[in-house]
Structures are given as structure tokens and as C-alpha cells.
Design a protein around this motif. Structure first.
Motif, short mmCIF file in Angstrom:
data_model
loop_
_atom_site.label_atom_id
_atom_site.label_comp_id
_atom_site.label_asym_id
_atom_site.label_seq_id
_atom_site.Cartn_x
_atom_site.Cartn_y
_atom_site.Cartn_z
N ILE A 249 10.30 44.31 24.42
CA ILE A 249 9.85 43.18 23.59
C ILE A 249 8.81 43.73 22.63
N LYS A 250 9.11 43.68 21.34
CA LYS A 250 8.19 44.28 20.38
C LYS A 250 7.13 43.29 19.90
N ASP A 251 7.46 42.02 19.92
CA ASP A 251 6.56 41.03 19.36
C ASP A 251 5.61 40.51 20.45
N ALA A 254 6.06 36.83 21.37
CA ALA A 254 7.28 36.61 22.14
C ALA A 254 7.06 37.02 23.59
N ASN A 257 5.15 34.32 25.34
CA ASN A 257 6.04 33.19 25.63
C ASN A 257 6.95 33.51 26.82
N ALA A 258 7.47 34.73 26.84
CA ALA A 258 8.36 35.13 27.92
C ALA A 258 7.61 35.12 29.26
N ASN A 260 4.94 33.23 29.96
CA ASN A 260 4.69 31.83 30.32
C ASN A 260 5.96 31.12 30.79
N ALA A 261 7.10 31.59 30.30
CA ALA A 261 8.36 31.00 30.74
C ALA A 261 8.82 31.62 32.06
N GLN A 263 9.79 34.71 32.54
CA GLN A 263 10.83 35.74 32.41
C GLN A 263 10.30 37.15 32.66
N ILE A 264 8.99 37.34 32.48
CA ILE A 264 8.39 38.62 32.84
C ILE A 264 7.13 38.37 33.67
N GLN B 153 11.24 29.21 19.54
CA GLN B 153 11.03 29.92 20.79
C GLN B 153 10.02 29.17 21.66
N LEU B 158 10.22 27.86 25.60
CA LEU B 158 9.13 27.82 26.57
C LEU B 158 8.84 26.41 27.07
N VAL B 165 13.86 32.45 26.24
CA VAL B 165 12.80 32.71 25.27
C VAL B 165 13.14 33.93 24.42
N ILE B 253 11.11 38.89 17.22
CA ILE B 253 10.65 37.73 17.97
C ILE B 253 11.56 37.47 19.18
N SER B 255 13.56 39.75 20.54
CA SER B 255 13.90 41.03 21.18
C SER B 255 15.39 41.31 21.10
#
Lengths: 539, 312
Positions: A249-251, A254, A257-258, A260-261, A263-264, B153, B158, B165, B253, B255
Motif C-alpha cells: 500500500i503506497k498511499d 489508504a 483506512n485499511a 481502520n477497516a 484489513q491490516i 474509499q 471504511l 478499502v 489510493i 493499491s
């Protein structure tokens, strides 16, 4: 007509907000599965070929899928890994490593001393495209000659005495040599397997065999890779997590968000996000062995006067920089060597040498006045920086400090990283720099990784040439007594950052991150291999 | 027609050659090397020379250029400097898929919704639908796609947890980026169609069609829409190229392992062979799309002739 348009929009907005409210009920679904750890890296995994890898992302994967003689533990101290023990000769020049008996590659082949000889020789040769050949060739007998193909492999100081005994001969005593062996460049490679794969080695998951706690199941440069526990690993019983998914994930937004969701499980925070999460129990921070500093060009006439340079350093309130501007766990740059780096084995280098670079506005003003008088004019200075966000922020801060404490206007010259490097390397004819913000990340846990840099007199290091400094570093390299050696290095740092003021340290780069509370012992190191999955477990 | 296309293809080859040459020499003016500068510059000069020699970067630029052209003629893009051991063509084929999928979905969605909105707006000129469409169009053009991407997103991914996401794992990962990219297409197409339609609806043949007693819908579909669509093809070409070649911001954004971020990364890291390959592919694609547009033009609109037949 107008009325109907308005009502249409209102209805639309109403419907939209209703949908929004409704869906709010199913937020924050935590997708983190207990048996898999999901983490991310912020750049692509350019390569997993050991002798071509040079960045933290590649090192992250390599360090967990492969292993060397030693591995860092949860306190970043080297512990026996593929080696069970080692012996150093009395002159400190010959290291004999004894390998464990039950160590195997993931395809079942025995790991032997020959695997180390093969991998190390590859890293010492021109074949190594990661630019890290020096990390062996500076220490091992015959390394540099082997790189330029002047001698054959047999004459180099790496030998397999037998299947399980690996002997290394060094040019000079190197007390931290054992700690170097935790780096990915020092991992073994199986010659038979690597040669059988030819040009395909390392390009896909099945074109590699693994020696570490995990094997790579699949690998894609741009989207990431999946790791699974290596059942052939000698310590596999102590590896708790079965599957690890590393995504790219570069951003930064993002990634947050990931996280908080769900996903990580772990996310690095930017300085701007720190205030919002500072009080969360998921918040953690630390600092790396990476010093950002101002490099003064000592042969530039405007900065040739040492008092001018000292004044500039005294004029910067580094605490404000670290606590207010960065606020991400960064450490105050009170010397070139970062906090936590080894000193004499008992105390850290910083504890021994104290705070060298402090803030003192009065002293700064006085030194500046004296310097200007000796120089004969007030120099107009420019600070060269790369166009990364953090660096620009720091440059602006430094500029404001010079204005506030010395009442001088310093210009900021912002260039792309590559362009800044070209100027600092003196490769652009007719263009030179006054001072520049740059940084150095430690390759290993010893002050030499920093202090050795200024012995070459290159433009990048401010064209600094000092016989006194060079002789201190040279003596330290020859010294077998740890105590004396440390003293020499302490002295060298004082000269570099105070007496001669060649470089003014600013801060030690920090990292702030959030981590899900159900994870333990996911170890982050300040240098070398960035992250350790081996010890991690779910609560 | 065949002769025309052959002639155009010849021009394409020439154009590509000019682009290749210009890019090659400009690229060599980029500061730095494809290697990690800090460590590379610390090597003694003779070792630096050895490394450069290994990659053939020690030779004069024109020799490097001739060698490169030679390779290209053999159909080889060479090896990447940054992705060790990887062939550039492999890297490209690997990365082009996600960008094309997201791009195609975005164009399809944008085209469909844009057309519908545009037609409705023109048909119900000066009503709520018209104003709504124009608001959407103005927003779509003025809100950058990365802002929209981040908002989508945050809310859909989220807050509401409807779609992933980020990450590139299943088809559902491609929905949000496709929507984010499609909005500007919707906006452009809708505005364009609306203007065209309004113009067409004033034409004499529409009055004729109405006069001969055709239903309103038939007039619209058979006469108005068909004629308004022609100019859309002109702008569709560049839109397709623009979206298929990937968007750095949207790819980052979400990925997405796409080609947009590959291009920017390769420039940042001086990955010469990758820069060249992407430039050539982008240009070839662009030129081909223009050719296809021109050909389509003549097929849809019989008034347009590709070859002037003065003899007739």
C-alpha cells in the motif's frame, strides 16, 4: 421550473443521507482473522534476489523467509540462528562459526557451510547489484581484490572447513562482526538450487528455497506476497502465526483506512495523523538508527569559518522540531550517533558521549558575530534539500530558526532527490552547495557505520579532510581493546559535530504506528532487518 | 480504405521512431543513475566504472542509443534496472491488466451513464433533470478523481464496509476505482451529448420527422441521438487513452498494481528500460486509437471521406 430543480436536489440528498444512515449500522466489521497476520509495506517489493536487494521492503520479506548465522531477538540483540556458536581468534581476525545440526532448506536439503561461502562470495563480487558489496569487502580479507577480479575465490577469506564449520578471516578486528551476520546480505544460498534456476532465481515463489521461519507462497512485485510457516525450519515449534499476508500500500491515507477497516493489523502514521491517535491504546512509537543532519560544505568560502558553522548548529532548537513539528516518535538529534546504538557493550554510545548538539541562542549569536568578523562579510546562505514533504517541512523550520535566533535569511533550494545527490556529489560542473539536509541510516549497530563516512573527503561529506579525525577512525579500526576503541570513536564524534562542526545532526527519524491490541511481540528493529514475524503471536 | 490504413501505419512507425529518439536522449539528461545513489557514490571511482560497465552505461549516449534501437527492432525491451532480473516486457504485461480492467470498466460506465444523463438533460431541457445533470457534470469535471477516490474509499469502503478499502484481490476491488475514474467521463460525455443534442433538436430534419407524425421517442432515438453521437467519438479516443494508461493517484489510493504508478516510479528511479518501454507503448496506443477513431468516423458518418476522390 426552478422550484422543481431545487426539490429534485433536495429529494436526492435526502435519499442519499438515508442510505448513509442505514448503512452506518454495519460499520467497523473486524475482518482480522486470528490465524493470519495482515501487514503492509509502503513500496513495491522490487526484488527478492538477495544479492540485488537494497531496500527495507525487500529486507522485510528476506529476513522472514531466510536466515543467517544470527537473528535479532525482541530486544534487537543477536541470538544464534543457523549458527549455534562462534569463536574469535585472539587477534580478533579469524571468526569460526559452528552451524546447527538440524538445519534444512525448505526443500529438505541440508544447510551447510558451503551455502554461506557461495552466498558471501556472490555478495562480494560484481554480480551483487545491490550496492552492498562494501559491507563484506571492507572487512573480509581479499574482498576488494575479488570484486575487481584480481584474485580467485580460493584466496578470499571465507572458507568451509567442513560441512558445519565456516571460517571468516578479517582485515582488521571488527567487534561488531557477529552483529553484521543478521543482515540479509549475509544469508546463505544453496548453489545447486540457485544455479539450477538460472536467470529465474528469485523471480517467483517457487524459484527460491527458504531457510527462515516462513516460506513464500506467492509473490507479486506490485501487490505483495503471502508467507506460510516453514515446517523445515529448525525452530518451527516456536513460530506462532501460521500465515502472514504482506500487501503493498503506497498511499498513507489508504493504509490508515485499511487499518481502520480491519484489513491490516498495523499501520505507520504520518506526523499529521499522530495528534488524532496519540491517546489510543493502539498507538506506539519509536526511533530508527537514522540521523537527519545538515551537511556543511567546508570548502565553500562562506562556510569555511568554523564559528559560522557552529553558530548555525547552536541556533536550532531541536526539541521544538521533534516534539511540535514531527511529533512522531523522532528523537532529538543531540549527536550524530542515534539513541540506543551500542557504545562499549555496557552503555549506549549516546549515554557515553552525552548531548553534543544543543540549542543555545546566545552562544549562536556570539559565534555568528565573531565568525562574520573573521570572514569579513555576512554570508548569504542557501540550504539544499530534496523535495520530499518531511524534508521541506524541516527546511522551513530550520530557516525560521536561523531567522529568529541569528536574524539571517537563508534561502531554500529544493531539488528532486536524484538532482540533490548529483549536486552534493559534485557531478554538476560549476554548481556547488553551501549546506544541505541529508540523512544516513545505520547499516549495523555500531558508531563506525556513521563515523567512517567522513574519512573520504568527498563533496557529499562536505569535502571534509582532517588528519586528526581520520587517524582517530583509522586507529579505532585497528584497535582490539573494546574500551579504547570506544573512546576513540567518542572523540571522533565530538570533532565531527562540535569542534569542526562538519555536520549538524537534527533528529533521529521516528516512526509512529497503530497496532491491533490482539498482537504481541511483532518486533520492529531500529536498524538492519526492519521487522520480525518470528516472535509475533495473537493474544 | 486499405491503402489509407497502410499509409497511416507507415506514419505511425515513423512517429514512434521520433518519439523513441526524443525520449531516449531526454531521459539521459535525468540526474542520477538507476542505482541507490548514496551507496553508489560511496564506491571508489574504479568500482563505479565496473558497475556502469556491467550495465553498458559507461558508453557514450549515442552508442547506447544505437544498441537500444537494435534491440527494439528485434522486439526486445531489455531488462529492468530496478526489478532485478525481470524482463521489462514481463513487468509491463503483468501490470497492464489491472489498469486496463479498471479503465475499461470506467469508460463503459462513464459512457453509459454519461449518454443517458446527456440525452435526458437535452430532452428535458431546462427542467430539474437538466439542472441536476449539469451540476453532476460541473462537479465531475472540477472534483479531481483522487479526491473522489479517497472519499469513496472512506465512506463506501471504511464507514459502510460495502466494498474492500484497498488491495487487488477480487473483482470487487476494482469497483471503487472504476467509479472514481468514471465520474469525469460521465461529466464530459453528458455535457457534450447535451450540447450536441440541443443543437440537433433545432435541425430541420427533426422538425420534418416530427411533422411526419413520428412519436417523440422515435424522433429522439432514431434521429437526434444518432446524429449527436458522432462528435462523441472524437473525444472518446483521448478519454480512452487517458484512462487506460492508468492514473497514478487512483492506483496508489486503492493499491492497484497498475501501470500508472509503474511509470512514475520508473522515472523516479531512473529505470531507463522501463521508462522507454512504457513511453513507446503509450505512444503506440495513442496513435492507434486516433487511427481507429478516424476510421470509425468514416463508417458512422458517410459525409466524411478519408480519401479525397477528386477524380470523381
Amino acid at each position: 421550473m426552478k422550484k422543481s430543480a431545487l426539490s429534485f436536489i433536495l429529494i436526492f440528498m435526502l435519499v442519499f443521507s438515508l442510505v448513509a444512515c442505514n448503512s452506518n449500522t454495519n460499520t467497523n466489521t473486524d475482518n482480522t482473522k486470528q490465524d493470519a497476520l495482515n501487514v503492509y509495506v509502503s513500496t513495491e517489493i522490487n526484488t527478492l534476489i538477495q544479492w540485488a536487494s537494497s531496500n527495507d521492503t525487500s529486507f522485510t520479506i528476506l529476513n522472514n523467509a531466510f536466515e543467517g548465522l544470527y537473528r535479532l531477538d525482541t530486544n534487537s540483540q543477536p541470538q544464534p540462528a543457523l549458527a549455534k556458536d562462534y569463536k574469535v581468534s585472539e587477534d580478533g581476525l579469524t571468526y569460526t562459526f559452528y552451524l546447527k545440526d538440524n538445519i534444512k532448506w525448505s526443500n529438505g536439503t541440508e544447510i551447510t557451510a558451503n551455502d554461506f561461502v557461495y552466498a558471501w562470495l556472490k555478495q562480494m563480487s560484481k554480480e551483487a547489484t545491490n550496492g552492498y558489496s562494501f559491507i563484506m569487502n571492507d572487512y573480509i580479507v581479499g574482498g576488494n581484490e575479488y570484486f575487481s577480479e584480481d584474485i580467485s575465490a580460493e584466496e578470499v577469506g571465507v572458507k568451509a572447513i567442513d560441512e558445519k564449520t565456516f571460517e571468516v578471516t578479517l582485515i582488521q578486528p571488527t567487534p561488531y562482526f557477529q552483529r553484521l551476520t543478521v543482515l540479509p546480505m549475509f544469508f546463505p544460498l544453496n548453489e545447486e538450487f540457485v544455479t539450477s534456476q538460472g536467470d529465474n532465481y528469485g523471480l517467483s515463489a517457487d524459484a527460491m528455497i527458504y531457510s527462515g521461519p516462513y516460506v513464500i507462497k506467492n509473490y507479486d512485485i506490485a501487490s505483495g506476497c503471502n508467507l506460510a510457516k516453514n515446517d523445515k525450519y529448525w525452530d518451527t515449534d516456536n513460530v506462532a502465526i501460521n500465515d502472514i499476508n504482506v500487501r503493498v500500500i503506497k498511499d498513507c491515507g489508504a493504509a490508515l483506512n485499511a487499518y481502520n477497516a480491519g484489513q491490516i493489523s498495523k499501520v505507520t502514521l504520518q506526523s499529521t495523523d499522530v495528534p488524532a491517535y496519540k491517546d489510543s491504546e493502539e498507538f506506539h512509537s519509536g526511533s530508527n538508527f537514522r540521523t537527519d543532519y545538515i551537511q556543511f560544505n567546508t570548502t565553500n568560502e562562506k562556510l569555511s569559518n568554523v564559528k559560522i558553522r557552529q553558530a548555525l548548529s547552536y541556533a536550532i532548537d531541536r526539541n521544538v522540531l521533534v516534539d511540535v513539528i514531527l511529533a512522531d516518535g523522532s528523537g532529538t538529534g543531540v549527536g550524530m550517533i542515534p539513541y540506543g546504538m551500542n557504545g562499549d557493550g555496557k552503555k549506549t554510545f549516546r549515554e557515553l558521549n552525552g548531548d553534543i548538539n544543543t540549542f543555545d541562542a546566545e552562544k549562536a549569536k556570539q559565534l555568528w558575530a565573531e565568525g562574520v568578523e573573521e570572514l569579513g562579510y555576512t554570508p548569504e546562505l542557501t540550504i539544499l534539500v530534496s523535495d520530499e514533504n518531511v524534508v521541506k517541512t524541516i527546511a522551513t523550520f530550520v530557516q525560521s530558526q536561523f531567522k529568529a535566533n541569528l536574524d539571517i535569511d537563508v534561502k531554500i533550494d529544493s531539488k528532486t532527490l536524484k538532482a540533490r545527490n548529483e549536486i552534493m556529489d559534485g557531478k554538476v560542473s560549476g554548481v556547488t552547495y553551501d549546506m544541505a539536509i541529508t540523512a544516513w541510516g545505520a547499516d549495523y549497530d555500531d558508531a563506525m557505520t556513521y563515523l567512517d563516512l567522513w574519512t573520504n573527503g568527498t563533496p557529499y561529506r562536505g569535502n571534509y579532510v582532517s588528519d586528526e579525525y581520520n587517524s582517530l577512525v583509522a586507529q579505532a579500526k585497528q584497535e582490539t581493546d573494546n574500551q579504547t576503541r570506544t573512546e576513540l570513536l567518542l572523540q571522533a564524534e565530538k570533532i565531527l559535530c562540535s569542534e569542526d562542526m562538519v555536520a549538524a545532526p537534527l533528529y533521529y527519524r521516528g516512526f509512529a504506528y497503530l497496532q491491533k491490541p490482539n498482537i504481541e511481540n511483532l518486533t520492529v528493529h531500529s536498524f538492519g532487518p526492519p521487522i520480525e514475524f518470528k516472535y509475533a503471536n495473537f493474544k | 480504405m486499405f491503402k489509407y490504413i497502410c499509409k497511416r501505419l507507415l506514419y505511425i512507425v515513423l512517429t514512434l521512431f521520433v518519439i523513441l529518439t526524443a525520449t531516449f536522449f531526454l531521459m539521459n539528461k535525468l540526474p542520477g543513475t538507476p542505482f541507490d545513489d548514496e551507496r553508489f557514490s560511496m564506491l571508489p571511482p574504479e568500482d563505479q566504472a565496473l558497475v556502469l560497465e556491467q550495465y553498458g552505461l559507461n558508453e557514450p549516449v549515442y552508442i547506447q542509443y544505437l544498441k537500444y534501437v537494435q534491440n527494439i527492432l528485434k522486439g526486445k525491451f531489455g531488462e529492468s534496472y530496478v526489478y532485478a532480473g525481470q524482463d521489462v516486457s514481463d513487468v509491463l504485461t503483468h501490470r497492464i491488466g489491472p489498469s486496463v480492467l479498471v479503465g475499461a470498466q470506467a469508460v463503459l460506465l462513464g459512457l453509459t451513464v454519461g449518454l443517458i444523463l446527456g440525452i435526458l438533460a437535452a430532452w428535458k431541457h431546462n427542467t430539474g433533470i437538466d439542472y441536476f445533470t449539469m451540476i453532476v457534470a460541473v462537479l465531475g469535471v472540477s472534483v479531481p478523481n483522487f479526491v473522489l477516490a479517497a472519499l469513496l474509499q472512506y465512506f463506501i469502503g471504511l464507514k459502510w464496509g460495502i466494498l474492500p478499502v484497498a488491495f487487488w484481490e477480487s473483482w470487487s476491488s476494482s469497483i471503487l476505482p472504476s467509479i472514481a475514474l468514471s465520474v469525469s467521463v460521465i461529466a464530459m460525455i453528458a455535457r457534450f451529448i447535451r450540447t450536441e443534442m440541443l443543437d440537433v433538436l433545432q435541425q430541420d430534419y427533426i422538425i420534418t420527422a416530427k411533422a411526419k407524425g413520428l412519436s417523440k421517442l422515435k424522433v429522439l432515438m432514431n434521429h437526434a441521438v444518432r446524429n449527436s453521437i458522432i462528435p462523441v467519438i472524437t473525444i472518446l479516443g483521448p478519454i480512452i487513452v487517458n484512462i487506460f494508461t492508468g492514473s497514478l493517484a487512483v492506483e496508489n489510493i486503492y493499491s492497484i498494481p497498475g501501470i500508472g504508478s509503474l511509470f512514475v516510479d520508473s522515472i523516479k528511479m531512473n529505470d531507463y528500460s522501463t521508462i522507454m518501454a512504457i513511453c513507446i507503448c503509450y505512444s503506440a496506443f495513442y496513435i492507434l486509437v486516433i487511427l481507429v477513431t478516424d476510421v470509425l468516423y468514416s463508417l458512422i458518418d458517410p459525409r466524411i471521406r478519408l480519401i479525397s476522390n477528386r477524380a470523381e
